[in-house]
Design an enzyme around this catalytic site. Sequence first.
Site, PDB file in Angstrom:
ATOM      1  N   SER A 159      -7.825  11.757 -56.689  1.00  0.00           N
ATOM      2  CA  SER A 159      -7.543  11.131 -55.404  1.00  0.00           C
ATOM      3  C   SER A 159      -8.752  10.329 -54.952  1.00  0.00           C
ATOM      4  O   SER A 159      -9.883  10.615 -55.347  1.00  0.00           O
ATOM      5  CB  SER A 159      -7.198  12.209 -54.367  1.00  0.00           C
ATOM      6  OG  SER A 159      -6.795  11.608 -53.151  1.00  0.00           O
ATOM      7  N   ASP A 160      -8.502   9.326 -54.133  1.00  0.00           N
ATOM      8  CA  ASP A 160      -9.594   8.549 -53.562  1.00  0.00           C
ATOM      9  C   ASP A 160      -9.171   8.045 -52.191  1.00  0.00           C
ATOM     10  O   ASP A 160      -7.995   7.731 -51.971  1.00  0.00           O
ATOM     11  CB  ASP A 160      -9.959   7.367 -54.467  1.00  0.00           C
ATOM     12  CG  ASP A 160     -11.297   6.772 -54.083  1.00  0.00           C
ATOM     13  OD1 ASP A 160     -12.323   7.429 -54.351  1.00  0.00           O
ATOM     14  OD2 ASP A 160     -11.321   5.681 -53.483  1.00  0.00           O
ATOM     15  N   THR A 161     -10.130   8.001 -51.278  1.00  0.00           N
ATOM     16  CA  THR A 161      -9.865   7.561 -49.905  1.00  0.00           C
ATOM     17  C   THR A 161     -10.822   6.433 -49.544  1.00  0.00           C
ATOM     18  O   THR A 161     -12.011   6.491 -49.867  1.00  0.00           O
ATOM     19  CB  THR A 161     -10.059   8.729 -48.914  1.00  0.00           C
ATOM     20  OG1 THR A 161      -9.132   9.767 -49.242  1.00  0.00           O
ATOM     21  CG2 THR A 161      -9.820   8.290 -47.478  1.00  0.00           C
ATOM     22  N   ALA A 197      -5.175   7.290 -52.072  1.00  0.00           N
ATOM     23  CA  ALA A 197      -4.345   7.280 -53.271  1.00  0.00           C
ATOM     24  C   ALA A 197      -4.428   8.635 -53.935  1.00  0.00           C
ATOM     25  O   ALA A 197      -5.483   9.290 -53.921  1.00  0.00           O
ATOM     26  CB  ALA A 197      -4.818   6.198 -54.236  1.00  0.00           C
TER      27      ALA A 197
END
Length: 197
Positions: free
Chosen positions: A71-73, A108
Amino acid sequence: MSHAEAVLCLASASPRRRELLAALGVPVRVRPCDVDETPRSDEAPDAYVLRLARDKARAAAKLSTLPTLGSDTAVVLDDAVLGKPRDAEHAAAMLAALAGREHRVLTAVAVDGPEGMLSACVATRVALREIAPEEIAAYWRTGEPAGKAGGYAIQGLASAFVSEIHGSYSAVVGLPLYETAAMLRRQGVALWHGALP
């Protein structure tokens, strides 16, 4: 939850993502993966976070036989991705830019497993109230903004700065739970220790 046998490999050292997955009843094995986070030229912010989430899930898949989650923010203001603050001055500049306006938080999530690579990007609109310079300085001294995208943590002390949120709160914290739960079930990962059919 730590005594339960892991059913998912989490490609992140984020305690917030681990807590969010625990809320779904999913015990994880943590395998942080370093990937190149340099944005590509002309890469749109949503494409950027999706690429990083998929890269992390792929990297973790090489280390585990379990389904893997990456995940990435990113905090996006006027189509510019605001990273993590380098120092107090950088954090103050970011919060001053965000104050009194609305911005987007893109998170994501990608799950690599029996069904291949599943991924989604969730956009949440967040508005912060005006924040006085002395408040920004005091907030930095708490230590909370360090290492946080955009220089704030919505689930922490910065919740006092948030005037409105439109979309997924959990995505701003670090993982969109609605989309994540759907992808995990498609990959055969049971939620709540298989309490649901």
